[in-house]
Design a protein around this motif. Structure first.
Motif, short mmCIF file in Angstrom:
data_model
loop_
_atom_site.label_atom_id
_atom_site.label_comp_id
_atom_site.label_asym_id
_atom_site.label_seq_id
_atom_site.Cartn_x
_atom_site.Cartn_y
_atom_site.Cartn_z
N TRP A 39 -6.49 -4.44 -13.57
CA TRP A 39 -6.55 -3.00 -13.37
C TRP A 39 -7.97 -2.58 -13.04
O TRP A 39 -8.94 -3.08 -13.64
CB TRP A 39 -6.10 -2.26 -14.64
N LEU A 40 -8.11 -1.65 -12.11
CA LEU A 40 -9.42 -1.14 -11.70
C LEU A 40 -9.57 0.27 -12.25
O LEU A 40 -8.82 1.19 -11.88
CB LEU A 40 -9.54 -1.12 -10.18
N ILE A 42 -10.72 3.95 -12.63
CA ILE A 42 -11.14 4.99 -11.70
C ILE A 42 -12.07 5.94 -12.43
O ILE A 42 -11.65 6.69 -13.31
CB ILE A 42 -9.92 5.76 -11.13
N ASN A 153 -0.61 3.60 -2.93
CA ASN A 153 -1.39 3.16 -4.08
C ASN A 153 -0.60 3.38 -5.37
O ASN A 153 0.09 4.40 -5.51
CB ASN A 153 -2.70 3.94 -4.17
N PHE A 163 -6.19 3.98 -13.96
CA PHE A 163 -6.49 2.69 -13.37
C PHE A 163 -5.68 2.51 -12.08
O PHE A 163 -4.51 2.91 -12.01
CB PHE A 163 -6.13 1.54 -14.32
N ARG A 164 -6.30 1.90 -11.09
CA ARG A 164 -5.57 1.49 -9.88
C ARG A 164 -5.00 0.11 -10.13
O ARG A 164 -5.70 -0.80 -10.56
CB ARG A 164 -6.52 1.45 -8.69
N THR A 165 -3.70 -0.07 -9.87
CA THR A 165 -3.06 -1.34 -10.18
C THR A 165 -2.53 -2.08 -8.96
O THR A 165 -2.33 -3.29 -9.01
CB THR A 165 -1.88 -1.12 -11.16
#
Length: 230
Positions: A39-40, A42, A153, A163-165
C-alpha cells in the motif's frame, strides 16, 4: 462454416471449457496477488468539486472502507464536450453495474473529470448514469497517471489515512464494469470465504450477502483496523 452433430458440438464445447476453467483459476490467482500488493500512503491533499461543494479524497469514500476512482474524460477540449464525454469513457460508464452491490462490500465507485458539476449533472441525466462523479480541481489526475489517458485507481483507508492499492489502465479498463471486476482489483477482493486472502481480511460466505439492489442495508464501515498493507 463447420457444421457438426449435437454430440460433436458438445465435445468441442467441453474441450474449450477446460481452457476456460484454467483462465478462471488464473484470474483468481492474479486477484489473490493484487490483495497482497503493498500500500502507498497518500500524504498530499487533493480536492474535488462535488454536487454539494468542495470535498477531499477521503470524502469520496462516503464513509466506506474502499474507493475506486475512474478518471473519465469529460473535459474541455475533449471530442463531444460539453454534450458528451469521450466515446470510450462513455462506453465504460454505460457498462457499470448498479453500485449498491459494491457499496454492500464497503466499497465506493466514483468517476472524476475536469468538467464542471453543472455539466456533469446534465450529462448524467442525459445518459442515465448514477455513479458519483466529481470535478478534479488539483493534481489528482497528474499524480495518479491519468492526466492524458483514462485509468482506474483503487484506494483503501485506515481511519483517516488513505492508501493507494492498485492501478489499471489501457486495455485493462475494458473489463471494468461488473461488480466482480471492480472487487477483484481492490485490496480486500470480493471478501468471500473461498478467496485466497491474507489472514485477518474480512470474508463472508458467498451468496449470503447478495441481494436485490434496493434491499441492501448499508453496513457500518469499519474504517480500518482489520488489516494493513505489506
Amino acid at each position: 462454416m463447420n457444421t457438426v452433430s449435437a454430440a460433436e458440438w458438445e465435445e468441442a464445447r467441453l474441450r474449450l471449457l477446460v481452457k476456460e476453467k484454467e483462465l478462471t483459476r488464473a484470474r483468481d490467482a492474479l486477484a489473490a496477488e493484487r490483495r497482497r500488493m503493498p500500500w502507498l500512503a497518500i500524504e498530499k491533499p487533493y480536492e474535488f468539486e462535488g454536487p454539494s461543494g468542495t470535498v477531499n479524497l477521503l470524502d469520496l469514500f462516503e464513509g466506506r472502507r474502499q474507493l475506486i476512482v475512474y478518471r473519465a474524460f469529460f473535459d474541455p477540449g475533449v471530442e463531444g464536450f460539453p454534450d458528451h464525454a469521450c466515446k470510450g469513457c462513455s462506453l465504460v460508464a454505460d457498462q457499470v453495474a448498479h453500485v449498491a452491490h459494491l457499496n454492500a462490500r464497503d466499497t465506493t465507485l466514483a468517476f472524476a473529470s475536469r468538467g464542471t458539476q453543472p455539466d456533469i449533472a446534465r450529462l448524467k441525466t442525459r445518459m442515465g448514469w448514477t455513479m458519483p462523479w466529481y470535478t478534479i480541481t488539483g493534481d489528482f489526475d497528474v499524480d495518479f497517471g491519468v492526466d492524458e489517458w483514462h485509468g482506474t485507481n483503487a484506494f483503501i483507508r485506515e481511519g483517516d489515512q488513505v492508501f493507494r492499492t492498485y492501478f489499471v489502465n489501457d486495455r485493462g479498463d475494458e473489463t471494468m464494469g461488473s461488480t466482480w471486476s471492480y472487487l477483484d482489483i481492490t485490496a480486500l477482493g470480493r471478501q468471500e470465504e473461498w478467496e485466497d486472502s491474507p489472514e485477518g481480511y474480512p470474508q463472508t460466505p458467498p451468496y449470503e450477502w447478495w441481494n436485490w439492489h434496493d434491499a441492501y442495508e448499508e453496513p457500518a464501515s469499519s474504517g480500518g483496523g482489520c488489516c494493513s498493507g505489506s
